[in-house]
Design an enzyme around this catalytic site. Sequence first.
Site, short mmCIF file in Angstrom:
data_model
loop_
_atom_site.label_atom_id
_atom_site.label_comp_id
_atom_site.label_asym_id
_atom_site.label_seq_id
_atom_site.Cartn_x
_atom_site.Cartn_y
_atom_site.Cartn_z
N ASP A 28 0.83 -1.21 0.00
CA ASP A 28 0.00 0.00 0.00
C ASP A 28 0.86 1.27 0.00
OD1 ASP A 28 -2.34 1.40 -0.02
OD2 ASP A 28 -2.72 1.21 2.13
N HIS A 45 2.09 3.59 -9.11
CA HIS A 45 1.85 2.15 -9.39
C HIS A 45 3.02 1.56 -10.17
CE1 HIS A 45 -1.94 2.52 -7.55
NE2 HIS A 45 -2.54 3.19 -8.52
N LEU A 139 10.34 -20.57 -4.29
CA LEU A 139 9.35 -19.66 -3.69
C LEU A 139 7.96 -19.88 -4.29
CD1 LEU A 139 8.84 -17.04 -1.93
CD2 LEU A 139 9.19 -15.76 -4.06
C1 IPE Z 1 -5.62 -2.68 -0.05
O1 IPE Z 1 -5.25 -1.35 -0.21
C2 IPE Z 1 -5.61 -3.38 -1.37
C3 IPE Z 1 -4.29 -3.55 -1.98
C4 IPE Z 1 -3.13 -3.23 -1.46
C5 IPE Z 1 -4.31 -4.14 -3.29
P1 IPE Z 1 -6.32 -0.18 -0.38
O2 IPE Z 1 -5.53 1.07 -0.51
O3 IPE Z 1 -7.28 -0.51 -1.46
O4 IPE Z 1 -7.08 -0.24 1.02
P2 IPE Z 1 -7.93 0.87 1.77
O5 IPE Z 1 -8.98 1.35 0.82
O6 IPE Z 1 -6.99 1.97 2.15
O7 IPE Z 1 -8.48 0.16 2.98
C1 IPE Z 2 -1.59 0.31 -3.33
O1 IPE Z 2 -1.41 1.67 -3.35
C2 IPE Z 2 -1.93 -0.23 -4.71
C3 IPE Z 2 -3.32 -0.70 -4.86
C4 IPE Z 2 -4.23 -0.68 -3.93
C5 IPE Z 2 -3.70 -1.21 -6.14
P1 IPE Z 2 -2.62 2.70 -3.32
O2 IPE Z 2 -3.01 3.00 -4.73
O3 IPE Z 2 -3.71 2.22 -2.45
O4 IPE Z 2 -1.91 3.97 -2.70
P2 IPE Z 2 -2.51 4.95 -1.60
O5 IPE Z 2 -2.97 4.11 -0.45
O6 IPE Z 2 -3.64 5.71 -2.23
O7 IPE Z 2 -1.35 5.84 -1.23
MG MG Z 3 -4.08 2.43 -0.47
#
Ligand code: IPE
Ligand code: IPE
Ligand code: MG
Length: 258
Positions: A28, A45, A139
């Site tokens: 995240d 990303h 792995l």
């Molecule tokens: C969880 O992250 C999903 C992934 C890392 C793929 P999100 O960014 O979607 O989660 P919330 O919305 O902050 O809970």
């Molecule tokens: C995690 O990073 C990737 C996915 C959930 C696909 P985020 O896109 O949720 O990044 P933040 O949480 O908005 O910083």
């Molecule tokens: Mg996120």
Amino acid sequence: MSDNKNHISNGGVAANSTVPRHIALIMDGNGRWANARGLPRTAGHKAGVEATRRVVRSSAELGVKYLTLFAFSSENWRRPEAEVRELMRLLRIYLRSETADLHKDDVRLRVIGDRMMLAEDTRQLIDQAEILTAANTGLQLTIALNYGGRDELAFAAQGMIKDYHEKGYVPDIEEVESRFKSFLMTKDLPDPDLLIRTSGERRISNFLLWQCAYSEFVFSDVLWPDFDKTDLEQAIQEFSGRDRRFGNAICQQRLTKS
Ligand code: IPE
Ligand code: IPE
Ligand code: MG
């Protein structure tokens, strides 16, 4: 030594620490990483994919047997269409560019989640990667894609209901619990020993709800694109200091050996 640990003496992980057999990772913070640099979220990303490559390699080097990565949740479709499209494009690039190398490194790749909602070409790439690496014993890498814990539990419940409908009886609760795992998307994986979430968020966000019943949680403030081998080693070090009791009064698994 119990079978979910593996003592190593490797790089930044102390010699007396224990490498978890199965690490689950909520990757995240891509969006915030990009925001902080005045870049579009999609740039975050892209940098996140590089972090994924690094962490997969580092996990294998450290002796982790199972690595399960949360790449796209069943709720992530709620994001702007252009962001979802870019995430799916990056996934295809990752599969096209990494599968051969993963195979060379004896990595087995699996995908969990509802893949029926993915585009046909993405499904094909997944199928090819799973088939190519199916016999690999290094792995065990699992990517959770269009995955949601509640979705998985609902699918499992439906599978079980159908099964007992055919069998023609109602199982008792012990039988339900002991057989339930075999209906989950993770039926071939042990439960995670360690769940890591990056970016400072402290929630599970619908990941592996059944499987994390006794996982140790480590929360890192590092945003996913910056996460590297040192951060992974630090999480493993923290895990090593935990006493796992599994509901017992005394420690069942003291992880750090003196
Ligand atoms: C969880 O992250 C999903 C992934 C890392 C793929 P999100 O960014 O979607 O989660 P919330 O919305 O902050 O809970
Ligand atoms: C995690 O990073 C990737 C996915 C959930 C696909 P985020 O896109 O949720 O990044 P933040 O949480 O908005 O910083
Ligand atoms: Mg996120």
